[in-house]
Design a protein around this motif. Structure first.
Motif, PDB file in Angstrom:
ATOM      1  N   PRO A 722      77.244  17.785  86.109  1.00 13.90           N
ATOM      2  CA  PRO A 722      76.687  18.431  84.916  1.00 13.90           C
ATOM      3  C   PRO A 722      77.717  18.512  83.794  1.00 13.90           C
ATOM      4  N   GLU A 723      77.268  18.155  82.603  1.00 11.29           N
ATOM      5  CA  GLU A 723      78.123  18.242  81.419  1.00 11.29           C
ATOM      6  C   GLU A 723      77.383  19.046  80.359  1.00 11.29           C
ATOM      7  N   PHE A 724      78.036  20.064  79.856  1.00 15.98           N
ATOM      8  CA  PHE A 724      77.421  20.889  78.825  1.00 15.98           C
ATOM      9  C   PHE A 724      78.520  21.569  78.015  1.00 15.98           C
ATOM     10  N   ASP A 725      78.179  21.908  76.799  1.00 15.81           N
ATOM     11  CA  ASP A 725      79.086  22.607  75.906  1.00 15.81           C
ATOM     12  C   ASP A 725      78.705  24.073  75.848  1.00 15.81           C
ATOM     13  N   VAL A 726      79.693  24.934  75.739  1.00 19.59           N
ATOM     14  CA  VAL A 726      79.490  26.382  75.712  1.00 19.59           C
ATOM     15  C   VAL A 726      80.106  26.932  74.438  1.00 19.59           C
ATOM     16  N   ALA A 727      79.339  27.730  73.735  1.00 21.42           N
ATOM     17  CA  ALA A 727      79.844  28.360  72.508  1.00 21.42           C
ATOM     18  C   ALA A 727      79.316  29.779  72.436  1.00 21.42           C
ATOM     19  N   LEU A 728      80.121  30.656  71.845  1.00 22.35           N
ATOM     20  CA  LEU A 728      79.674  32.025  71.614  1.00 22.35           C
ATOM     21  C   LEU A 728      78.848  32.075  70.344  1.00 22.35           C
ATOM     22  N   VAL A 729      77.757  32.805  70.393  1.00 25.11           N
ATOM     23  CA  VAL A 729      76.919  33.057  69.224  1.00 25.11           C
ATOM     24  C   VAL A 729      76.681  34.557  69.177  1.00 25.11           C
ATOM     25  N   PRO A 730      76.264  35.079  68.034  1.00 22.36           N
ATOM     26  CA  PRO A 730      76.027  36.530  67.966  1.00 22.36           C
ATOM     27  C   PRO A 730      75.067  36.995  69.056  1.00 22.36           C
ATOM     28  N   GLY A 731      75.534  37.919  69.895  1.00 21.61           N
ATOM     29  CA  GLY A 731      74.704  38.495  70.937  1.00 21.61           C
ATOM     30  C   GLY A 731      74.549  37.670  72.188  1.00 21.61           C
ATOM     31  N   GLY A 732      75.307  36.560  72.302  1.00 19.59           N
ATOM     32  CA  GLY A 732      75.104  35.777  73.511  1.00 19.59           C
ATOM     33  C   GLY A 732      75.940  34.525  73.587  1.00 19.59           C
ATOM     34  N   VAL A 733      75.452  33.582  74.414  1.00 23.09           N
ATOM     35  CA  VAL A 733      76.151  32.347  74.728  1.00 23.09           C
ATOM     36  C   VAL A 733      75.185  31.183  74.522  1.00 23.09           C
ATOM     37  N   LEU A 734      75.643  30.159  73.791  1.00 28.30           N
ATOM     38  CA  LEU A 734      74.855  28.950  73.580  1.00 28.30           C
ATOM     39  C   LEU A 734      75.358  27.869  74.526  1.00 28.30           C
ATOM     40  N   VAL A 735      74.431  27.283  75.297  1.00 25.35           N
ATOM     41  CA  VAL A 735      74.756  26.182  76.208  1.00 25.35           C
ATOM     42  C   VAL A 735      73.980  24.964  75.751  1.00 25.35           C
ATOM     43  N   ALA A 736      74.697  23.872  75.456  1.00 28.76           N
ATOM     44  CA  ALA A 736      74.079  22.613  75.023  1.00 28.76           C
ATOM     45  C   ALA A 736      74.341  21.561  76.095  1.00 28.76           C
ATOM     46  N   ALA A 737      73.265  20.984  76.663  1.00 26.74           N
ATOM     47  CA  ALA A 737      73.386  20.048  77.778  1.00 26.74           C
ATOM     48  C   ALA A 737      73.603  18.628  77.282  1.00 26.74           C
ATOM     49  N   ARG A 738      74.539  17.931  77.892  1.00 23.61           N
ATOM     50  CA  ARG A 738      74.734  16.510  77.631  1.00 23.61           C
ATOM     51  C   ARG A 738      74.193  15.652  78.770  1.00 23.61           C
ATOM     52  N   THR A 739      73.897  16.295  79.903  1.00 22.93           N
ATOM     53  CA  THR A 739      73.264  15.630  81.048  1.00 22.93           C
ATOM     54  C   THR A 739      72.130  16.538  81.520  1.00 22.93           C
ATOM     55  N   LEU A 740      71.419  16.106  82.540  1.00 23.68           N
ATOM     56  CA  LEU A 740      70.500  17.005  83.219  1.00 23.68           C
ATOM     57  C   LEU A 740      71.297  18.179  83.797  1.00 23.68           C
ATOM     58  N   VAL A 741      70.863  19.383  83.500  1.00 18.24           N
ATOM     59  CA  VAL A 741      71.492  20.585  84.058  1.00 18.24           C
ATOM     60  C   VAL A 741      70.374  21.394  84.721  1.00 18.24           C
ATOM     61  N   ARG A 742      70.337  21.352  86.042  1.00 16.63           N
ATOM     62  CA  ARG A 742      69.252  22.014  86.757  1.00 16.63           C
ATOM     63  C   ARG A 742      69.668  23.399  87.245  1.00 16.63           C
ATOM     64  N   ASP A 743      68.786  24.359  86.999  1.00 13.28           N
ATOM     65  CA  ASP A 743      68.962  25.732  87.466  1.00 13.28           C
ATOM     66  C   ASP A 743      70.292  26.321  87.005  1.00 13.28           C
ATOM     67  N   LEU A 744      70.509  26.224  85.708  1.00 10.94           N
ATOM     68  CA  LEU A 744      71.678  26.848  85.086  1.00 10.94           C
ATOM     69  C   LEU A 744      71.523  28.361  85.167  1.00 10.94           C
ATOM     70  N   LEU A 745      72.594  29.049  85.535  1.00 15.16           N
ATOM     71  CA  LEU A 745      72.569  30.509  85.667  1.00 15.16           C
ATOM     72  C   LEU A 745      73.857  31.094  85.126  1.00 15.16           C
ATOM     73  N   LEU A 746      73.730  32.014  84.191  1.00 10.42           N
ATOM     74  CA  LEU A 746      74.877  32.797  83.741  1.00 10.42           C
ATOM     75  C   LEU A 746      74.881  34.114  84.510  1.00 10.42           C
ATOM     76  N   GLN A 747      75.880  34.299  85.373  1.00  8.36           N
ATOM     77  CA  GLN A 747      76.019  35.555  86.113  1.00  8.36           C
ATOM     78  C   GLN A 747      76.842  36.510  85.259  1.00  8.36           C
ATOM     79  N   ALA A 748      76.143  37.231  84.395  1.00  9.05           N
ATOM     80  CA  ALA A 748      76.811  38.054  83.390  1.00  9.05           C
ATOM     81  C   ALA A 748      77.647  39.154  84.018  1.00  9.05           C
ATOM     82  N   ASP A 749      77.257  39.644  85.182  1.00 13.49           N
ATOM     83  CA  ASP A 749      78.031  40.733  85.799  1.00 13.49           C
ATOM     84  C   ASP A 749      79.407  40.267  86.248  1.00 13.49           C
ATOM     85  N   ARG A 750      79.643  38.968  86.302  1.00 14.43           N
ATOM     86  CA  ARG A 750      80.992  38.471  86.578  1.00 14.43           C
ATOM     87  C   ARG A 750      81.887  38.578  85.339  1.00 14.43           C
ATOM     88  N   LEU A 751      81.268  38.706  84.162  1.00 15.15           N
ATOM     89  CA  LEU A 751      82.034  38.892  82.933  1.00 15.15           C
ATOM     90  C   LEU A 751      82.468  40.342  82.779  1.00 15.15           C
TER      91      LEU A 751
END
Length: 796
Positions: A722-751
């Protein structure tokens, strides 16, 4: 006028290790919470400390305070809203009464008395074992003796709960001072006839003077009416024109009407009763048809597919569940698209705060009577207690429009027929007389506006198997216990009242509960917080069908296991709900096991014991949305089901794309559809668009809804890295996929332990992006966000 004085201050708990030993006590509360507050016991939710406090449930305990009942009124009553469970109440050594039922309230005349009030609790174990000794052994799903005492059964442990047998004054206690007469009970029967609300208030009074004339005056919706009290009872009736109907959430609004009933001597008020009611009709269609016997809730004439969850006590110490905690949990349920909450029979009749919140949120309530997974003796002293508690709680809960169904028990009719109970009982009583006799009689007498069903599951007749999926309610536990979740698609039950799949709690919850442990699926603390029989074995076997399992020798491998179990839980539940919703109206509801947890544990819950949402919670938002797309194999091909539970028709065109895992579009088509309101439309997928082999999949999109179908298990799919770009945006996180990304999960409690994400699993095609809202994250950082993102990866 009746005056109430809460008794909350000055209580002490007598410690059993010495006659003079005592601790400050909180009322309402329980022994465990008082011992915790005093530092006498460790927190039983942490590590394996549960076993260190087992002695508490085996001891007798005494609560004491000073009582002064002096008053200018003619009578003073000592009122306990709840005592857990077996107790003797004394005032300066004089016995006021003895009690043995957690599910009832109690009242004692203490007019003019004062002195030392003592509430001596006997061990619930001692009571249960004594009753068992007199009445004989009865089979149960668990070894603990919970069926011999009228107490919250899951205090004795369950396959998701700890064994913490409580005692204490668990609901409020007060003095009530009154003269002449007081309102003892009001039984409100509420109905609607041709747009006019009908309210009948049957009133029971208690008197100090029988010769005094009394009247009752009631008001609701601007309408006022009076009636005379003859002896100790009377009835006042009101007709309220042009009432606004109360609807379940998603079907309309939830208008509530204030009802006030005053007891009068002449013009002088003696007592007042206030509640909120809603006007609606409710029925249960159990008619036979070509598919078997239905089980469809009907509210205001509208037939519903119930989008439900099972509710267990939100804390093993229920006195800790506050009004705001109820509202938080129930708002979470509503936020996931839930419209029905089943209050499960191994718990309690919840407090008014629970039902008030359901009234306001439009959550239908299915209320079990407290019987679960055991043969219950029908002899005294239990029989009288069962009828008394049923009569009290039926009347107590009647005002709530959210309450739509009474249910006699959980799994006991099934257990008698299918779990080897019948030969073991050899003719002894086991509860059938409650479920098919006492309870339906009480409901019919006191609450004729609501349906009653004898149990869950129940096929409606002993002529059929109690858990026959073609008749009535069905519990689907072969899946999870023995079979793959794909097998949900092999049948269409009429109403699925229990089904589910396990996963561990959120990572931050595990870290709080097991602070010093090196986490592994089979580490000591993880195993202690897994109460299901062979629970980890079932988790492993469920994973092995789909995924290449990680090794056990690193924290990274535990993290992968944790992620995959969350994915599998969400997919398992999706397999069931998608299939059953697509078969409406044959199937008329699903009630997920379960919404919540009572402590940190690996379980079937969508919200863990610390209140954190698992990925399953967010998946429910998709599965229980008004509009749902689902792809499934039907017959010899693929079919797209367009499920429309909204009040308006859903018409449009679905975009179908056959794709390779590398991201190439191999075929594409547009399929027109039209699904009427509260209906399902089905579209056959053209053969040329059906994916072939593990390298292909199918995507269907329509109006923001998406369905994805992979024909092969993940362990066979050659996912790209999986290849994707991650950027911070107001109030959250932007994830942009460059490949198929199946079942993406942000486990926020790890932050951060307080951080929450606004979505769970999401599949991105190449070139797609998603913004994940994150709250409670104090110092946003893109690198940290990337480290908390998980998705499907190539098999190792």
């Amino acid at each position: 006028m009746l005056q109430a004085t809460p008794l909350t201050d000055g209580w002490i708990l007598r410690h059993p290790d010495g006659a003079a030993a005592s601790l400050p006590a909180a009322v309402p509360g329980c022994v465990h919470t008082d011992l915790l507050a005093a530092g006498v016991i460790p927190d039983p939710f942490l590590g394996r400390a549960e076993t260190e406090v087992a002695w508490v449930g085996r001891r007798d305990w005494t609560y004491e305070t000073d009582l002064d009942a002096a008053s200018a009124h003619e009578q003073t009553d000592l009122v306990f809203d709840g005592l857990d469970t077996v107790a003797e109440i004394l005032l300066d050594g004089r016995v006021l009464g003895r009690v043995r039922n957690m599910h009832r309230s109690y009242r004692f005349d203490v007019t003019g008395l004062s002195g030392r009030l003592s509430v001596r609790f006997a061990s619930a174990y001692a009571e249960a074992e004594a009753v068992r000794g007199r009445l004989g052994e009865r089979p149960a799903a668990y070894a603990e003796p919970y069926q011999y005492v009228r107490k919250m059964a899951c205090s004795f442990g369950w396959d998701w709960g700890p064994t913490l047998v409580t005692a204490g004054i668990w609901r409020p206690v007060r003095l009530e001072h009154w003269s002449t007469a007081r309102i003892a009970r009001v039984r409100p029967v509420v109905g609607v006839e041709q747009g006019t609300g009908q309210v009948e208030l049957a009133v029971d009074v208690e008197r100090t003077r029988v010769e005094v004339p009394l009247t009752v005056e009631a008001t609701v919706g601007g309408v006022r009416a009076r009636a005379e009290i003859e002896g100790t009872g009377g009835t006042v009736r009101l007709s309220v024109p042009d009432v606004r109907l109360w609807w379940p959430r998603g079907y309309g609004e939830q208008p509530l009407y204030d009802v006030e009933l005053r007891l009068l001597h002449g013009d002088a008020p003696l007592d007042v009763w206030r509640r909120r009611i809603g006007f609606r009709t409710v029925g249960l269609d159990r008619c036979a048809d070509e598919h078997g016997t239905g089980f469809t809730l009907v509210v205001n004439g509208e037939r519903l597919f119930a989008r439900g969850v099972n509710w267990i006590p939100d804390d093993v110490f229920p006195s800790r569940v506050t009004r705001e905690r109820y509202r938080t949990r129930l708002r979470q349920a509503a936020g996931a698209g839930v419209d029905l909450v089943r209050v499960w029979g191994g718990g309690i009749y919840e407090s008014e705060d629970f039902y008030d919140a359901c009234d306001e949120l439009g959550l239908l309530v299915w209320q079990d009577f407290p019987f679960a997974c055991a043969a219950y003796p029908e002899e005294q002293p239990l029989r009288g207690e069962v009828e008394a508690e049923a009569r009290e709680n039926v009347v107590r809960l009647m005002p709530h429009p959210s309450l739509v169904l009474w249910n006699g028990n959980n799994e006991n009719l099934w257990g008698f027929r299918d779990w080897g109970w019948e030969p073991r009982l050899a003719g002894d009583s086991w509860g059938e007389g409650y479920y098919l006799g006492v309870l339906p009689r009480v409901v019919a007498e006191l609450d004729p506006t609501r349906p009653y069903t004898a149990g869950s599951p129940w096929s409606g007749s002993w002529d059929r198997h109690p858990n026959d999926p073609a008749h009535g309610t069905h519990h689907s536990w072969e899946v999870w216990n023995r079979r793959d979740h794909a097998d949900y698609r092999l049948s269409v039950p009429r109403f699925v009242a229990e089904f589910g799949w396990q996963a561990p709690p959120a990572y931050a919850t595990l870290r709080r509960a097991l602070p010093d442990e090196e986490l592994a699926p089979d580490s000591p603390g993880m195993l202690h917080h897994q109460k299901a029989d062979d629970g980890n074995g079932k988790l492993r076997r469920g994973l092995e069908r789909y995924f290449a399992l990680p090794e056990k020798d690193s924290e990274q491998d535990f993290d992968r296991w944790h992620y995959l179990t969350q994915v599998n839980q969400a997919r398992a539940v999706a397999a069931g709900i998608e299939h059953w919703r697509s078969n409406w109206p044959v199937c008329a509801g699903t009630v997920l096991w379960q919404l919540n947890d009572c402590w940190p544990v690996t379980s079937w819950a969508a919200i863990d014991g610390d209140g954190r949402e698992k990925p399953l919670y967010h998946e429910l938002r998709r599965l229980y949305a008004d509009r749902l797309l689902t792809l499934a194999v039907r017959g010899q091909g693929l079919e797209l089901a367009v499920v429309n539970q909204a009040g308006l028709a859903w018409t449009g065109a679905a975009r179908l794309r056959r794709m390779s895992v590398e991201g190439a579009v191999l075929g594409e088509a547009s399929a027109r559809f039209g699904a009427e309101r509260r209906a399902v439309a089905r579209i056959g997928v053209p053969k040329e668009l059906e994916p072939v082999g593990p390298k292909e999949f199918l995507v269907a999109d329509a109006d923001g809804s998406r369905a994805v179908h992979f024909p092969a298990p993940d362990r066979q799919v050659p996912y790209p890295r999986p290849e994707f770009d991650v950027a911070l945006v107001p109030g959250g996180v932007l994830v942009a996929a460059r490949t198929l990304v199946r079942d993406l999960l942000l486990q926020a409690d790890r932050l951060h332990p307080d951080a929450r994400a606004d979505r769970g699993l999401v599949t991105l095609l190449p070139g797609e992006e998603v913004t994940i809202g994150v709250s409670g994250w104090e110092t946003p950082d893109a690198a940290a966000a990337r480290s908390a993102l998980y998705c499907m990866e190539p098999s190792r």
